[in-house]
Design an enzyme around this catalytic site. Structure first.
Site, mmCIF file in Angstrom:
data_model
loop_
_atom_site.group_PDB
_atom_site.id
_atom_site.type_symbol
_atom_site.label_atom_id
_atom_site.label_comp_id
_atom_site.label_asym_id
_atom_site.label_seq_id
_atom_site.Cartn_x
_atom_site.Cartn_y
_atom_site.Cartn_z
ATOM 1 N NE ARG A 85 -20.408 -67.077 47.793
ATOM 2 C CZ ARG A 85 -21.242 -66.988 46.949
ATOM 3 N NH1 ARG A 85 -22.321 -66.891 47.153
ATOM 4 N NH2 ARG A 85 -21.064 -66.538 45.564
ATOM 5 C CB CYS A 136 -10.921 -64.672 47.020
ATOM 6 S SG CYS A 136 -12.118 -63.511 46.632
ATOM 7 C CD GLU A 174 -3.932 -64.368 43.958
ATOM 8 O OE1 GLU A 174 -3.450 -63.918 45.118
ATOM 9 O OE2 GLU A 174 -5.131 -64.618 43.520
ATOM 10 C CG HIS A 182 -7.311 -62.179 44.412
ATOM 11 N ND1 HIS A 182 -7.505 -63.335 44.187
ATOM 12 C CD2 HIS A 182 -8.492 -61.707 44.786
ATOM 13 C CE1 HIS A 182 -8.819 -63.769 44.262
ATOM 14 N NE2 HIS A 182 -9.445 -62.677 44.441
ATOM 15 C CB ILE A 186 -11.853 -59.894 42.424
ATOM 16 C CG1 ILE A 186 -10.461 -58.974 42.152
ATOM 17 C CG2 ILE A 186 -12.830 -60.397 41.369
ATOM 18 C CD1 ILE A 186 -9.433 -60.097 41.111
ATOM 19 N N GLY A 188 -11.662 -67.862 42.960
ATOM 20 C CA GLY A 188 -12.558 -68.517 42.052
ATOM 21 C C GLY A 188 -13.919 -68.177 42.259
ATOM 22 C CD GLU A 189 -18.100 -66.773 42.357
ATOM 23 O OE1 GLU A 189 -17.693 -65.681 42.127
ATOM 24 O OE2 GLU A 189 -18.764 -67.070 43.372
ATOM 25 C CB SER A 190 -16.788 -70.222 47.678
ATOM 26 O OG SER A 190 -17.788 -69.420 47.568
HETATM 27 N N1 LIG Z 1 -12.106 -63.584 43.738
HETATM 28 C C1 LIG Z 1 -13.043 -64.561 44.236
HETATM 29 O O1 LIG Z 1 -12.333 -65.660 44.755
HETATM 30 C C2 LIG Z 1 -14.499 -64.341 44.532
HETATM 31 C C3 LIG Z 1 -15.073 -65.130 45.551
HETATM 32 C C4 LIG Z 1 -16.552 -65.341 45.138
HETATM 33 N N2 LIG Z 1 -17.268 -64.174 45.366
HETATM 34 C C5 LIG Z 1 -17.117 -66.716 46.246
HETATM 35 O O2 LIG Z 1 -18.258 -66.178 46.720
HETATM 36 O O3 LIG Z 1 -16.550 -67.533 46.393
#
Ligand SMILES: NC(=O)CC[C@H](N)C(=O)O
Length: 235
Positions: free
Chosen positions: A132, A102, A214, A212, A169, A69-71
């Site tokens: 990141r 990720c 999954e 990923h 990703i 996701g986005e941390s």
């Molecule tokens: N596919 C992902 O989970 C991307 C990670 C995202 N760039 C982050 O900094 O959290």
């Protein structure tokens, strides 16, 4: 019999797992877990719960996946919902197994660089320095064949593949491992000009992958995670 119980030699032990359902491919993880369970000799029966609130982080869970996701957003969500401490306590408990993919890898790391402006919190559970967006932004996302040497990951019943097709990703990478307890499981070297970086590791009962699994049909990492859970159950 309580869900998630089992004893030595149990066939069809029942396992209760949580998948954090804040962002990312949490449904895909659930599908991969069920398919991977069917490939294990013990054929465990899985109960998979979506985790969104502090009350969902219960001690009867034996495994937890923190998806991508986005941390930055996920860490804010965890903080605003008072989930950080319950998660740290749960992850630290004996027999509990955690897998971060990720953004999940970032959230689990003790140190990170390239945080968002103003900084971001993490659960601080693995002795790693994670970068990141190490490989760039969304447009730089890619797939790469990762050399796999770990015997437990190689035992693909169908192909004995020595590579795993990693889907990266906006992916992080591990720049530094700060404890010998961290076992590197996969590294990636994008060109001869740069040193390889760690993209998968295990530290005790925590597994982290920058990519990923999954999002692929290759279930080796989900099988490995389930075997870690079964190992903690001594079944
Ligand atoms: N596919 C992902 O989970 C991307 C990670 C995202 N760039 C982050 O900094 O959290």
């Amino acid at each position: 019999m309580l869900a998630g119980s089992g004893s030595l030699g149990d066939s069809n032990p029942s396992i209760t797992l949580g998948v954090m359902a804040v962002q990312g491919a949490f449904l895909e993880h659930q599908v991969s877990l069920q398919k991977a369970a069917e490939q294990l000799s013990q054929r465990p029966s899985l109960t998979v719960r979506e985790v969104r609130h502090a009350d969902d982080v219960t001690s009867d869970l034996q495994g937890l996946i923190i998806p991508g996701g986005e941390s930055t957003t996920m860490s804010l969500f965890l903080r605003c919902n008072n989930m950080e401490e319950p998660l740290r306590d749960w992850i630290g408990q004996e027999n509990h197994v955690t897998w971060g993919t990720c953004a999940g890898m970032i959230l689990l790391s003790k140190q990170m660089e390239h945080q968002k402006e103003g900084g971001q919190s993490s659960l601080g559970m693995t002795d790693t320095l994670v970068s990141r967006n190490y490989f760039g932004r969304q447009v730089d996302s890619f797939e790469a064949d990762l050399p796999i040497t770990h015997p437990r990951l190689l035992n693909d019943p169908s192909t004995k593949k020595e590579y795993f097709r990693g889907v990266f990703i906006r992916a992080p990478a591990v720049l530094e491992v700060t404890d010998p307890a961290v076992e590197v499981l996969a590294s990636l070297r994008l060109s001869e000009k740069v040193a390889p970086v760690v993209v998968a590791f295990r530290q005790g009962r925590i597994l982290s992958t920058a990519f990923h699994p999954e999002l692929t049909e290759d279930l080796r990492w989900h099988r490995y995670f389930l075997e870690m859970v079964l190992g903690e159950m001594k079944v």
